[in-house]
Write an enzyme that holds these catalytic residues in place. Structure first.
Site, PDB file in Angstrom:
ATOM      1  N   ASP A  67       5.961 -29.949  77.304  1.00 36.12           N
ATOM      2  CA  ASP A  67       4.686 -30.642  77.090  1.00 36.12           C
ATOM      3  C   ASP A  67       3.557 -29.860  77.750  1.00 36.12           C
ATOM      4  O   ASP A  67       3.173 -30.137  78.889  1.00 36.12           O
ATOM      5  CB  ASP A  67       4.795 -32.052  77.674  1.00 36.12           C
ATOM      6  CG  ASP A  67       3.563 -32.893  77.400  1.00 36.12           C
ATOM      7  OD1 ASP A  67       2.807 -32.550  76.478  1.00 36.12           O
ATOM      8  OD2 ASP A  67       3.379 -33.904  78.109  1.00 36.12           O
ATOM      9  N   LYS A  69       0.513 -29.038  75.822  1.00 30.95           N
ATOM     10  CA  LYS A  69      -0.750 -29.424  75.178  1.00 30.95           C
ATOM     11  C   LYS A  69      -1.664 -28.223  74.939  1.00 30.95           C
ATOM     12  O   LYS A  69      -2.807 -28.168  75.417  1.00 30.95           O
ATOM     13  CB  LYS A  69      -1.469 -30.494  76.004  1.00 30.95           C
ATOM     14  CG  LYS A  69      -0.652 -31.773  76.203  1.00 30.95           C
ATOM     15  CD  LYS A  69      -1.432 -32.802  77.012  1.00 30.95           C
ATOM     16  CE  LYS A  69      -0.621 -34.056  77.246  1.00 30.95           C
ATOM     17  NZ  LYS A  69       0.518 -33.844  78.189  1.00 30.95           N
ATOM     18  N   ASP A  72      -6.440 -23.714  71.892  1.00 30.61           N
ATOM     19  CA  ASP A  72      -7.109 -22.421  72.022  1.00 30.61           C
ATOM     20  C   ASP A  72      -7.415 -21.898  70.629  1.00 30.61           C
ATOM     21  O   ASP A  72      -7.221 -22.607  69.636  1.00 30.61           O
ATOM     22  CB  ASP A  72      -6.202 -21.452  72.806  1.00 30.61           C
ATOM     23  CG  ASP A  72      -7.005 -20.485  73.679  1.00 30.61           C
ATOM     24  OD1 ASP A  72      -7.952 -19.857  73.140  1.00 30.61           O
ATOM     25  OD2 ASP A  72      -6.689 -20.358  74.869  1.00 30.61           O
TER      26      ASP A  72
END
Length: 235
Positions: A67, A69, A72
């Site tokens: 996890d 996240k 970009d």
């Protein structure tokens, strides 16, 4: 993950290893034994030397939800997803912005990695969204992100079970709906603002439940995990 209805409670429960050392994480995995087959590794453990655990847990026959996240530019997301797939993770997260989801879907194509779009963090309320510059409500934004996730072709989304019934119909067949903020009846909500019980989450349409503190902070972690699995089975 094509047939979510066939998953057992053990397949659906993801225990969050939200601890600050690899040693403590390994102790939790040992204590929970065969009862738990799916673990989440996030920032806290991942940046404390926990990334090698992805491969180690996978070799033990466990599944890992990494996890992180990601959010970009497209090329950076693509390369990141390729690396995460190479680690052997079963699931990972990106923020559910359309450009990010399309890049992640492209990178995950042909791998066993399920990419999940984080719709709205379960610690956020309508007021928090307004403070961040969003005009609508949490449910409005979750619904929008769910539609965009299905259009992008990623593996699923992360959303509160309070929104699960709303967005379930918007997802393509086989998409995962992963719910954090799970709290057994009578437990503390902590910093989560949109929490539900395990049974309610499954009844609302969640396919996987992420549980951390109610298990890892329990005096008897194995008993806590078994109680949650039993509630899931009843649901």
């Amino acid at each position: 993950m094509s047939d979510m209805n066939a998953l057992s409670p053990r397949d659906r429960l993801i225990v969050g290893l939200d601890v600050s050392s690899r040693q403590e994480a390994e102790a939790i995995v040992t204590e929970l034994g065969d009862e738990v087959g799916f673990y989440k590794i996030g920032y806290q453990l991942g940046f404390a030397g926990g990334l090698p655990l992805v491969g180690e847990l996978t070799r033990m026959g466990k599944k890992v939800f990494l996890d992180l996240k990601l959010h970009d530019i497209a090329n950076t997301v693509e390369k990141g997803i390729e690396s995460i797939a190479g680690l052997g993770a079963a699931m990972t997260t990106i923020h559910a912005y359309p450009q990010v989801m399309r890049a992640a879907a492209k990178a995950a194509d042909g791998t066993n990695l399920c990419v999940l779009g984080v719709t709205v963090l379960t610690s956020l309320s309508d007021e928090d969204l307004r403070e961040s510059g969003y005009g609508g409500s949490v449910s409005d934004l979750v619904e929008l992100r769910a539609r965009q996730a299905a259009d992008a072709g990623i593996g699923g989304i992360v959303a509160s079970a309070q929104e699960a019934a709303l967005v379930g119909a918007l997802l393509a067949p086989g998409m995962a709906l992963v719910t954090p903020g799970i709290r057994p009846a009578g437990s503390e909500a902590g910093d989560q603002k949109r929490v539900v019980t395990p049974g309610d989450a499954l009844r609302n349409g969640s396919t996987h439940l992420v549980v951390a503190r109610p298990i890892i902070a329990a005096p008897d972690r194995l008993a806590a995990a078994r109680a949650i699995l039993a509630e899931m089975q009843d649901a």
